[in-house]
Design a protein around this motif. Sequence first.
Motif, PDB file in Angstrom:
ATOM      1  N   ILE A  23       0.725  -1.354   0.024  1.00  0.00           N
ATOM      2  CA  ILE A  23      -0.103   0.113   0.076  1.00  0.00           C
ATOM      3  C   ILE A  23       1.076   1.275   0.067  1.00  0.00           C
ATOM      4  O   ILE A  23       0.464   2.101  -0.443  1.00  0.00           O
ATOM      5  N   ALA A  24       1.863   1.463   0.826  1.00  0.00           N
ATOM      6  CA  ALA A  24       3.048   2.316   0.583  1.00  0.00           C
ATOM      7  C   ALA A  24       3.610   2.744  -0.667  1.00  0.00           C
ATOM      8  O   ALA A  24       3.562   3.802  -1.183  1.00  0.00           O
ATOM      9  N   HIS A  25       3.829   1.584  -1.268  1.00  0.00           N
ATOM     10  CA  HIS A  25       4.358   1.778  -2.762  1.00  0.00           C
ATOM     11  C   HIS A  25       3.197   2.549  -3.539  1.00  0.00           C
ATOM     12  O   HIS A  25       3.634   3.351  -4.405  1.00  0.00           O
ATOM     13  N   ALA A  26       2.064   2.007  -3.544  1.00  0.00           N
ATOM     14  CA  ALA A  26       0.947   2.481  -4.235  1.00  0.00           C
ATOM     15  C   ALA A  26       0.618   3.735  -4.034  1.00  0.00           C
ATOM     16  O   ALA A  26       0.440   4.724  -4.834  1.00  0.00           O
ATOM     17  N   VAL A  27       0.630   4.234  -2.826  1.00  0.00           N
ATOM     18  CA  VAL A  27       0.510   5.543  -2.412  1.00  0.00           C
ATOM     19  C   VAL A  27       1.558   6.412  -2.790  1.00  0.00           C
ATOM     20  O   VAL A  27       1.250   7.849  -3.246  1.00  0.00           O
ATOM     21  N   ILE A  28       2.570   5.928  -2.819  1.00  0.00           N
ATOM     22  CA  ILE A  28       3.834   6.961  -3.122  1.00  0.00           C
ATOM     23  C   ILE A  28       3.936   7.078  -4.699  1.00  0.00           C
ATOM     24  O   ILE A  28       3.998   8.173  -5.255  1.00  0.00           O
ATOM     25  N   THR A  29       3.940   6.156  -5.443  1.00  0.00           N
ATOM     26  CA  THR A  29       4.084   6.117  -6.891  1.00  0.00           C
ATOM     27  C   THR A  29       2.666   6.274  -7.619  1.00  0.00           C
ATOM     28  O   THR A  29       2.849   7.230  -8.626  1.00  0.00           O
ATOM     29  N   ASP A  30       1.731   5.788  -7.292  1.00  0.00           N
ATOM     30  CA  ASP A  30       0.497   6.049  -8.019  1.00  0.00           C
ATOM     31  C   ASP A  30      -0.274   7.480  -7.667  1.00  0.00           C
ATOM     32  O   ASP A  30      -0.483   8.020  -8.627  1.00  0.00           O
ATOM     33  N   LYS A  31      -0.475   7.506  -6.322  1.00  0.00           N
ATOM     34  CA  LYS A  31      -1.101   8.780  -6.007  1.00  0.00           C
ATOM     35  C   LYS A  31      -0.290  10.099  -6.001  1.00  0.00           C
ATOM     36  O   LYS A  31      -0.719  11.179  -6.499  1.00  0.00           O
ATOM     37  N   HIS A  32       1.086   9.854  -5.692  1.00  0.00           N
ATOM     38  CA  HIS A  32       1.712  11.159  -5.666  1.00  0.00           C
ATOM     39  C   HIS A  32       2.868  11.110  -6.759  1.00  0.00           C
ATOM     40  O   HIS A  32       3.760  12.203  -6.817  1.00  0.00           O
ATOM     41  N   HIS A  33       2.934  10.205  -7.522  1.00  0.00           N
ATOM     42  CA  HIS A  33       3.864  10.014  -8.693  1.00  0.00           C
ATOM     43  C   HIS A  33       5.344  10.322  -8.294  1.00  0.00           C
ATOM     44  O   HIS A  33       6.110  11.021  -8.547  1.00  0.00           O
ATOM     45  N   GLY A  34       5.682   9.579  -7.075  1.00  0.00           N
ATOM     46  CA  GLY A  34       6.838   9.758  -6.394  1.00  0.00           C
ATOM     47  C   GLY A  34       7.739   8.606  -6.755  1.00  0.00           C
ATOM     48  O   GLY A  34       7.218   7.601  -7.310  1.00  0.00           O
ATOM     49  N   THR A  35       8.905   8.320  -5.710  1.00  0.00           N
ATOM     50  CA  THR A  35       9.510   6.985  -5.605  1.00  0.00           C
ATOM     51  C   THR A  35       9.875   6.700  -4.278  1.00  0.00           C
ATOM     52  O   THR A  35       9.898   7.479  -3.270  1.00  0.00           O
ATOM     53  N   ILE A  36      10.073   5.622  -4.408  1.00  0.00           N
ATOM     54  CA  ILE A  36      10.444   4.883  -2.787  1.00  0.00           C
ATOM     55  C   ILE A  36      11.187   3.655  -3.290  1.00  0.00           C
ATOM     56  O   ILE A  36      11.055   2.935  -3.846  1.00  0.00           O
ATOM     57  N   ASN A  37      12.434   3.890  -2.309  1.00  0.00           N
ATOM     58  CA  ASN A  37      13.626   2.960  -2.696  1.00  0.00           C
ATOM     59  C   ASN A  37      14.056   2.354  -1.048  1.00  0.00           C
ATOM     60  O   ASN A  37      13.698   2.947  -0.116  1.00  0.00           O
ATOM     61  N   VAL A  38      14.894   1.217  -1.255  1.00  0.00           N
ATOM     62  CA  VAL A  38      15.091   0.677   0.000  1.00  0.00           C
ATOM     63  C   VAL A  38      16.350   0.100  -0.255  1.00  0.00           C
ATOM     64  O   VAL A  38      16.946  -0.379  -1.351  1.00  0.00           O
ATOM     65  N   ASP A  39      17.137   0.394   0.788  1.00  0.00           N
ATOM     66  CA  ASP A  39      18.556   0.166   1.100  1.00  0.00           C
ATOM     67  C   ASP A  39      18.811  -0.948   2.307  1.00  0.00           C
ATOM     68  O   ASP A  39      18.673  -0.262   3.230  1.00  0.00           O
ATOM     69  N   SER A  40      19.171  -2.223   2.373  1.00  0.00           N
ATOM     70  CA  SER A  40      19.146  -2.856   3.566  1.00  0.00           C
ATOM     71  C   SER A  40      20.402  -3.788   3.635  1.00  0.00           C
ATOM     72  O   SER A  40      20.940  -4.318   2.626  1.00  0.00           O
TER      73      SER A  40
END
Length: 755
Positions: free
Chosen positions: A709-726
Amino acid sequence: LFGMTTLSPLSHSVFWSLLCNAGLFVLVSILWQRSQEEERLAQEFHATTDREPVPWADATDGATIVVGEKQAALLTALGGYFPEAKCREMLGEIITAMGLDQRKTISVIEYAEFIRKVEAKLAGSVGSAMAHQALTSETVFTAEERARLAGAYAAILLRLHISPRELNEKIDFYREREQLLIDHSRELERRIDDREREIAARVVAEKAMAAAEQKFRSIFDNALEGIFQVSPEGRLLIANPALANILGYDSAADLLNAVPDVRTLFRGRRRLREMLFRQLQAGRPVENFRIRAVHASGRIIWLNIHARPIFDEQGELLRIEGIAEDISTRKEAEDTLARYQEELEAKVRARTAQVVEKQAFLEQILEGILAAVIVVDRQRSRVMKCNRIAEELLGCGREQMLADGCSPQHLEPVFSDLDRKTLNREMVLQRGNGTAIPVLRNILPVVYKGVPAYAVILFDISEHKALERQVSMAQKLQSIGQLAAGVAHEINTPIQYIGSNLSFLAESFRQLVQMSRYHREAVSAVKNGSDINELCRDFARKAEELDLEFLTQEVPQALSESLAGVEQISAIVKAMKQFAQPEEDTLTTVDINKALEQTIVVSRNEWKYSADMEMRFDPANPVITGYPGPLNQVFLDMIVNASRAIAEKRGEAVEKGRIVISTAGGERGVTVTIADDGGGIARENLDKIFDPFFTTRAVGKGIGQGLNIAHAVITDKHHGTINVDSTVGVGTTFTIILPYHPEGSGGAGGRPRPQ
């Protein structure tokens, strides 16, 4: 004639023309008698020519003129008009022409002739008047020299024994005689030129005629089409080799011998043959007349005939001439093409029936599909086609839309950016009745009725959005339910010490009220005459029992602690209200720092026992245009996941972990970083964490929907990006970039002003 056979026709003609003209001139001269006046003038001329020539040099007085001196004087006179070099060149040419270049002195008559030639040269450049004026100066021709020149002319006349009048008469006679001879010579030359031109023209005409005959003979023999002439009776008069070849004969002569009557070529087509000859005999030409003819081999060929009748002055038919072309191959090709055309038309009819059937099928789908379909002309931006759902969804009738009454300009933002092929773009549609509904827009480039167009497909996602809100609210309530115990604990702690402080303040207030009563009683006793010293000792004893100094110190502190507890409770309640409020469909301004602070407050009981929270917020308070509810949910899931990852890694250890949350505004947007020093994520799972229902926790401790859901909110609703480094054993860092204005929000694209 005379054996001159080697001469060309032109030379032969010129020779005999000159000979005839000369003989004619001699004959006319012999027969033509001179007049008495001409006889007298001839005798005088003969008598004059018998005299001895006059010695011109002896006619002078013997004096001479030095050439060098006069040349210098002439250079001075000419220097005003030409450069010196040109003057010397001009004088040198005249001296050479007169033969004076080897002489140092000349006579006055020679000098006068020299001056005349110089004046003629100068007149060609400056004019006769200026030339005469330039050469009449004293230095060029002195008065003495002029007098000597006049004496020389007088001496010449004296030597001739003739008076000036007689001299003028003789001069006139010679001039008349000269003019007569010139006129006669010119007339003779003109006649000779006319005869030569006539002969030349005749030769040219003969050559042109021969060339034209050769040319037309070459065309006749080498033409690809058959050329013929036919008599009125049908006899073939002339035929070229091409016609013989078309009809299968070796030569034109063989054709003429084998076909005495041209009608025999058209056997079996009597009606068509008679119509051809009847039309030609009536005086009408024939164009593109197709008829079958018999080949020499016996097979049938097709001829295309162009013919015209030729009549004499009396209107009688002389002959028929024309051309014939073998079109057997073309006729066969035309017949084949006609068959292909019939087959093609049959296929086209079948294909048209299929297209009509498919068109009806597509129309049924277009009208039955639960989506608005609108076809818009790319060039004119006008609606070309729409279905029933489009009418209902847009609140605009089909006739009104097609008549440009509801043009795309009035339906922004649905018809904006049509040149950009976009799929599944969410937006809000303002209907004709003023209501707004959320829609999902897809734009596809199509060709409709041969015209480039765009197909705008709109899906009504009102129910989908309502379901999303319900799911989002349920998720929020689930999160709140999971945090309820912690939130209750966070609220209970300040309530406990607020209650203790209030009990202390109530007891202190009761004691102060009692002291106030003692004070009023003491004041009343003093007024009644009681012993003031006794009253003072009694009041001091009661004040000592009350311990006013202690109350003075503790009451303000209790009030301050109680107010702080109230503010803490108020902040928690406010954060809970903000977090639990229903999600809105419209974009609004979101303060990222404030949203993170509220989420940290709500989730405090989740992380305070396992980690220390470090906030590194941008002091400029960056803001974006977005959806605050979904963003709060994303931040909460990130913080809860970080605290649980640290708790799983630390276990029962006393030492806490650390969560670092930072924000920074940039050119692209606001960057939010949430880092923890938990156990990390295995490398093979990094590509799966955003997949729905993927989780690494035990059964019952997670359903794997949070990061999806977090990925959908950031990319679809706000046209942003979410990346992870672990890194396993080191920790995990999530980096979120939120643009200031999501695509389609109507923002200017720059950084919003901080609030």
